[in-house]
Scaffold this active site. Structure first.
Site, PDB file in Angstrom:
ATOM      1  N   THR A 154       3.341   3.182  -2.214  1.00  0.00           N
ATOM      2  CA  THR A 154       3.457   2.213  -3.310  1.00  0.00           C
ATOM      3  C   THR A 154       3.422   0.758  -2.851  1.00  0.00           C
ATOM      4  OG1 THR A 154       5.874   2.243  -3.176  1.00  0.00           O
ATOM      5  CG2 THR A 154       4.828   3.809  -4.699  1.00  0.00           C
ATOM      6  N   LYS A 155       3.453   0.520  -1.550  1.00  0.00           N
ATOM      7  CA  LYS A 155       3.504  -0.854  -1.058  1.00  0.00           C
ATOM      8  C   LYS A 155       2.158  -1.561  -1.234  1.00  0.00           C
ATOM      9  CE  LYS A 155       7.798  -0.878   0.374  1.00  0.00           C
ATOM     10  NZ  LYS A 155       8.315   0.375  -0.163  1.00  0.00           N
ATOM     11  N   ASN A 156       2.173  -2.887  -1.094  1.00  0.00           N
ATOM     12  CA  ASN A 156       0.938  -3.667  -1.277  1.00  0.00           C
ATOM     13  C   ASN A 156      -0.158  -3.211  -0.322  1.00  0.00           C
ATOM     14  OD1 ASN A 156       2.761  -5.022  -2.902  1.00  0.00           O
ATOM     15  ND2 ASN A 156       1.986  -7.043  -2.361  1.00  0.00           N
TER      16      ASN A 156
END
Length: 370
Positions: free
Chosen positions: A185-187
């Site tokens: 889910t991180k950038n």
């Protein structure tokens, strides 16, 4: 309408062929552990962070733990940090044998309040962990000044803030080391777990590199107690495909954040608080987080309307049951506790459609109008 917090499917489809080709390349090479893809990503992310070293590890939680151990934090030490963060921050301190010391936050940015740090320093204090929450850096100039005065290590927990800047300086440049998470889910997200430590400190980098392979150097000779925490070669290969797109994605997040802010302030500026980007900061909006009254009721209303939201974080670390022996109680960190009751994060990702944002805004306005 059904609007998700995050939809990775469009991103994957845009690079599917390249990802599959890269994975096939790794499989054909049969080089699965700490191979050329890990080395490339370590080099690229270190350069991106304007530091000399990148050390790929198993996940963002291990990155913090290993960075602390490599920096010399050990049993009996204290580490000052924020309680308004994901559990990994406090958990890593405890796993390193040290004691987390929680201080309150800046109510505007949700980040650690530097004015609260110095009064928490004791003869046992060894380090400060500054969490760059939601994609905006904490006040590193003030934190570094305190750390230098007291000869303390500063670890930047940048799990949510890869690409963030402060007065032209990148994450990693202002602390002893910074840690990243590559959780999906991180950038910059992998298709599984992954993490990295970046640092200009050659000694810390060398120690971290040894710790991640059971404390072994050379192989089968163990001088420190380490762990099996290596960034997977397949995940590194995926991240190498995605990495060149990171700045474009960050800019897209910033554009969507600006639109939310403009429209919500226009309609509800006297009711809710939209995110504030402090002067000199470059916010990468891992999350777009509001402060609102009647937060839980708003969240339930939006859920019924088909809008996903998240609360990061409903229970601060200082009152988590696992840390009860530290002796904190409700009321000790009033700004942290208030934020835990008011914060709500809206859907945010680079491909988020304007019509979906308009629907989210419409439903928030509808809730408060009623």
């Amino acid at each position: 309408m059904k609007i998700q917090m995050l939809d990775l499917s469009e991103q994957y489809l845009s690079m599917k062929d390249e990802v599959i080709a890269k994975l096939d390349e790794v499989m054909s090479s049969s080089q699965f552990i700490l191979g050329s893809n890990v080395k490339q990503l370590e080099s690229d992310v270190a350069k991106y962070s304007n530091v000399a070293h990148g050390i790929g590890v198993g996940n963002g939680s291990d990155a913090i733990h290993i960075a602390l151990q490599a920096a010399g934090v050990e049993t009996g030490d204290e580490v000052i940090t924020t309680a308004f963060t994901f559990f990994a921050t406090g958990g890593a301190i405890a796993r390193a044998g040290a004691t987390p010391v929680y201080v309150d936050i800046d109510p505007v940015t949700f980040n650690i309040n530097p004015s609260k740090i110095e009064e928490a320093i004791t003869e046992k204090t060894k380090a400060i962990i500054s969490v760059h929450l939601y994609g905006q850096m904490a006040d590193m100039e003030a934190i570094k000044s305190i750390a230098d005065k007291h000869n303390l290590v500063v670890i930047e927990d940048a799990a949510q803030a890869i690409g963030a800047k402060q007065k032209g300086k990148s994450v990693g440049e202002l602390g002893t080391a910074a840690t990243y998470s590559f959780f999906p889910t991180k950038n910059l997200g992998a298709y599984g777990d992954g993490g990295m430590i970046v640092t200009d400190d050659s000694d810390l980098a060398e120690k971290a590199s040894v710790i991640r392979v059971h404390g072994s150097k050379p192989k089968y000779y163990h001088h420190v107690l380490g762990y099996n925490s290596r960034l997977d070669e397949l995940q590194a290969a995926i991240l190498n495909v995605k990495f060149p797109h990171l700045d474009k994605w960050s800019n897209s997040r910033r554009e969507r954040a600006a639109y939310y802010t403009e429209k919500l302030n226009e309609k509800l500026g006297d009711v809710i608080q939209t995110p504030v980007e402090k002067e000199g900061n470059h916010h990468v909006f891992h999350q777009y987080t509001l402060r609102v009254p009647d937060r839980d009721e708003l969240q339930n209303y939006l859920k019924v309307q088909g809008v996903a939201t998240m609360v990061y974080y409903p229970m601060p670390l200082h009152v988590q049951p696992v840390f009860k022996e530290l002796g904190y109680k409700e009321g000790d960190l009033p700004e942290t506790e208030k934020a835990a009751e008011e914060a709500i994060s809206l859907p945010m990702y680079p491909e988020l459609k304007r019509k979906d944002q308009d629907f989210v805004i419409e439903k928030i306005v509808e809730f408060y109008s009623n």
